[in-house]
Scaffold this motif. Structure first.
Motif, PDB file in Angstrom:
ATOM      1  N   GLU A 185       0.933  -1.172   0.021  1.00 58.91           N
ATOM      2  CA  GLU A 185      -0.035  -0.090   0.218  1.00 58.91           C
ATOM      3  C   GLU A 185       0.882   1.105   0.206  1.00 58.91           C
ATOM      4  OE1 GLU A 185      -3.662   0.629   0.203  1.00 58.91           O
ATOM      5  OE2 GLU A 185      -3.447  -1.168  -0.778  1.00 58.91           O
ATOM      6  N   PHE A 206       1.955   1.964  -3.436  1.00 61.50           N
ATOM      7  CA  PHE A 206       1.131   2.572  -4.214  1.00 61.50           C
ATOM      8  C   PHE A 206       1.071   4.004  -4.271  1.00 61.50           C
ATOM      9  CE2 PHE A 206      -0.237  -1.909  -4.772  1.00 61.50           C
ATOM     10  CZ  PHE A 206      -0.267  -2.007  -6.313  1.00 61.50           C
ATOM     11  N   GLN A 207       0.929   4.340  -2.922  1.00 61.80           N
ATOM     12  CA  GLN A 207       0.619   5.575  -2.192  1.00 61.80           C
ATOM     13  C   GLN A 207       1.861   6.670  -2.716  1.00 61.80           C
ATOM     14  OE1 GLN A 207       0.072   5.090   2.032  1.00 61.80           O
ATOM     15  NE2 GLN A 207      -1.974   4.140   1.426  1.00 61.80           N
ATOM     16  N   LYS A 254       1.572   7.588  -6.254  1.00 60.25           N
ATOM     17  CA  LYS A 254       0.622   8.660  -6.445  1.00 60.25           C
ATOM     18  C   LYS A 254       1.197   9.884  -6.246  1.00 60.25           C
ATOM     19  CE  LYS A 254      -3.396   7.022  -8.016  1.00 60.25           C
ATOM     20  NZ  LYS A 254      -3.847   7.801  -9.376  1.00 60.25           N
ATOM     21  N   SER A 264      -5.137  -3.766  -5.802  1.00 59.52           N
ATOM     22  CA  SER A 264      -4.705  -2.662  -5.581  1.00 59.52           C
ATOM     23  C   SER A 264      -4.549  -1.656  -6.708  1.00 59.52           C
ATOM     24  CB  SER A 264      -3.482  -2.514  -4.344  1.00 59.52           C
ATOM     25  OG  SER A 264      -3.412  -3.541  -3.357  1.00 59.52           O
ATOM     26  N   TYR A 281      -6.281   1.957  -7.294  1.00 59.73           N
ATOM     27  CA  TYR A 281      -5.309   3.292  -7.154  1.00 59.73           C
ATOM     28  C   TYR A 281      -5.222   3.664  -8.482  1.00 59.73           C
ATOM     29  CZ  TYR A 281      -3.560   3.060  -2.692  1.00 59.73           C
ATOM     30  OH  TYR A 281      -3.501   3.074  -1.148  1.00 59.73           O
TER      31      TYR A 281
END
Ligand code: DGJ
Length: 539
Positions: A34, A37-38, A41, A75, A79
């Motif tokens: 996670e 992925f963040q 972004k 995920s 996203y």
């Protein structure tokens, strides 16, 4: 115009992959991914590179568990990101750390490389058929899983086969398998390829060793024979893996490289012997046709070294793709050269979780890199249209550089760094000088970015901390006698029809804000938060 081959596509259209690679060594669970992925972004990226560990997906021989892959697919879709999956199979950084326990503990079946003194090296031998078969079964199982679970959505845009393959610990396998291969005749196709090329690093090594047309590896290559044979062996091993994988699921596949230009530059010591280093790249290009590209992991910080690598890996048969690079330091400006001067088709930083501070904002050390990615993300439609045309110019403020001259069609151009010619004016109310300005000081930033000349009088700019001064190219007597130069003491040098900040939507430029007056008189300035600046001039 140079045609750019773009293996990465989304919905059948060319796709510029921009993002990062997870800190990949032990991220075996979804919670950790996670963070990655963040981070993508936050970085303004569109793609996450993340590994699939052989030991995790085939813990017992023949029993596959792809729940970790499913979690990644899930995920990524949540996203709205694409994935590049990295197959950590036979090799990861020149060793065998990610092979399953049943491989690690059975050296009789899965032969290891032996060093010159006969010691076991923690690397599987590419000459061992049982190892190839085991990797092939696992890798094709992964491809089948993707074919069954992702062939419609195509969240995964590419697979990296292995990770920085090669041998750390020896230049070749001195065990029975490797020794037999070393004494065998060099394949005739290699001699044919070298003769046809008539140049290049592999050709030169062959010439230096006497240019024999037949014989064993040492007969043809002398003391570099160990590395050359190992490169041949690993390149063909990986190519057979790729072929088997593509038979199941047709998806772009690439191989990444631990560069040879590191430390002592000794194969098997400073870098894995058998990888596609600059010296041996031809062998991969000749004998791994199922691999779409060979991609350098660039951690070289100085601009000369960095550019030499870009030049070596961007060739007509190999588009440049940077799957790993530093999240900090000079990469934040060098990357613009890779993209403008070497037409990179994608760019990623390694260990992107490091780029995020505890409060979720960019880590102070990574701020410049995040800014550079923001600029690039805004310019992707322009990259896809203009790479290879000669109409993209990198702006890079090297150390001690006050300005950079750009060669443009019909215009003299200077990218002015620091606070510019009249710093007291500032850029606009949103971008005041960060401290009391002096003409001879910068505010500690590095000017960088891209200038696109899309037609004679039309430009798009992205970047940070530079101001582009444009001046029409006219005969010298006119240049010295124009009302423009007299009037504004070299500030207002060209006639702007308009200067707009904006962004691209479905390929169209959308204006967000117009500039004029003071905000254009001192050059067209860029900052990461203003998006793309469009400049239209007239005579
Ligand atoms: C390059 C490797 O490919 C990565 O997996 C990672 O180990 C980095 N080096 C660490 O610097």
């Amino acid at each position: 115009m140079t045609e750019i081959s773009r293996p990465f596509t989304v919905e059948g259209k060319p796709f510029f992959t921009l993002g990062g690679q997870s800190k990949n060594s032990s991220g075996y669970n979804q919670a950790e991914s996670e963070t990655a992925f963040q981070a993508v972004k936050l970085l303004h990226g569109n793609t996450l590179e993340i590994p699939v560990y052989w030991e995790q997906v085939e813990p017992e021989e023949g029993q596959f568990d792809f729940r970790s892959v499913d979690a990644l697919l899930h995920s990524a879709r949540r996203y709205d990101l694409k994935l590049v999956l990295l197959w950590f199979g036979t090799w990861k950084n020149g060793n065998m750390e990610y092979t399953p326990a049943w491989v690690k503990t059975d050296p009789q079946r899965f032969a290891r490389v032996l060093s010159p003194t006969g010691k076991d090296v923690w690397v599987l031998s590419s000459h061992c058929q049982a190892t190839f078969e085991a990797d092939r079964k696992a890798f094709t199982a992964l491809c089948r899983h993707l074919q069954e679970n992702d062939s419609t959505e195509r969240t995964v845009i590419a697979l990296q086969i292995e990770n920085e393959p090669g041998i750390i610990g020896s230049d070749r396998d001195y065990g029975p398998h490797g020794q037999a291969a070393f004494e065998e005749p060099v394949p005739g196709e290699l001699v044919t390829k070298m003769k046809a090329a008539g140049q290049g690093r592999v050709y030169d090594l062959w010439q230096q060793a006497g240019a024999q047309e037949s014989g064993s590896w040492p007969d043809l290559f002398g003391w570099v024979a160990g590395e050359i044979m190992t490169t041949w062996s690993i390149a063909t091993y990986i190519d057979r893996l790729a072929q088997a994988g593509k038979d199941v699921y047709d998806i772009p596949m690439y191989v990444n490289v631990w560069l040879g230009e590191m430390y002592w530059r000794i194969p098997g010591d400073s870098y894995p012997s058998g990888g596609a280093v600059v010296k041996t790249l031809d062998i991969y290009k000749w004998f791994a046709p199922h691999i779409d590209l060979i991609a350098p992991d660039i951690y070289i910080a100085d601009s000369r070294g960095y550019e030499a690598i870009c030049a070596a890996y961007s060739r007509p048969d190999n588009p440049l793709f940077v799957p790993e690079s530093s999240p900090f330091g000079s990469n934040a400006w060098n990357m613009f050269r890779a993209i403008a001067d070497h037409s990179a088709v994608g760019y990623h930083c390694f260990g992107i979780e490091h780029m995020v501070a505890a409060d979720g904002t960019p880590h102070p050390l990574a701020e410049r890199m995040v800014d550079s990615f923001r600029c690039l993300a805004a310019a992707i439609p322009l990259l896809l249209e203009y790479q290879g045309t000669g109409q993209i110019h990198a702006v890079v403020q090297e150390e001690n550089m006050g300005h950079q001259v750009l060669e443009l069609e019909g215009y003299h151009a200077i990218a002015q760094f620091g606070l510019g010619r009249m710093p007291y004016v500032g850029k606009d109310w949103r971008h005041p000088p960060k401290r009391l300005p002096r003409m001879d000081q910068s505010d500690g930033e590095r000017g960088r970015g891209l200038v696109f000349q899309v037609s004679e009088h039309e430009f798009y700019l992205v970047g940070a901390a530079y101001q582009l001064m444009l001046r029409p190219k006219v005969a010298p007597e006119l240049a010295l006698d124009t009302s423009l130069t007299k009037e504004f003491a070299l500030t207002r040098l060209a006639h702007y029809v308009r200067v707009d900040e904006g962004h691209f939507e479905n390929g169209e430029f959308v204006v967000d804000r117009r500039r004029n007056g003071d905000e254009t008189d001192h050059g067209v300035w860029v900052e990461p938060d203003v998006g793309v600046v469009h400049v239209l001039l007239c005579e």
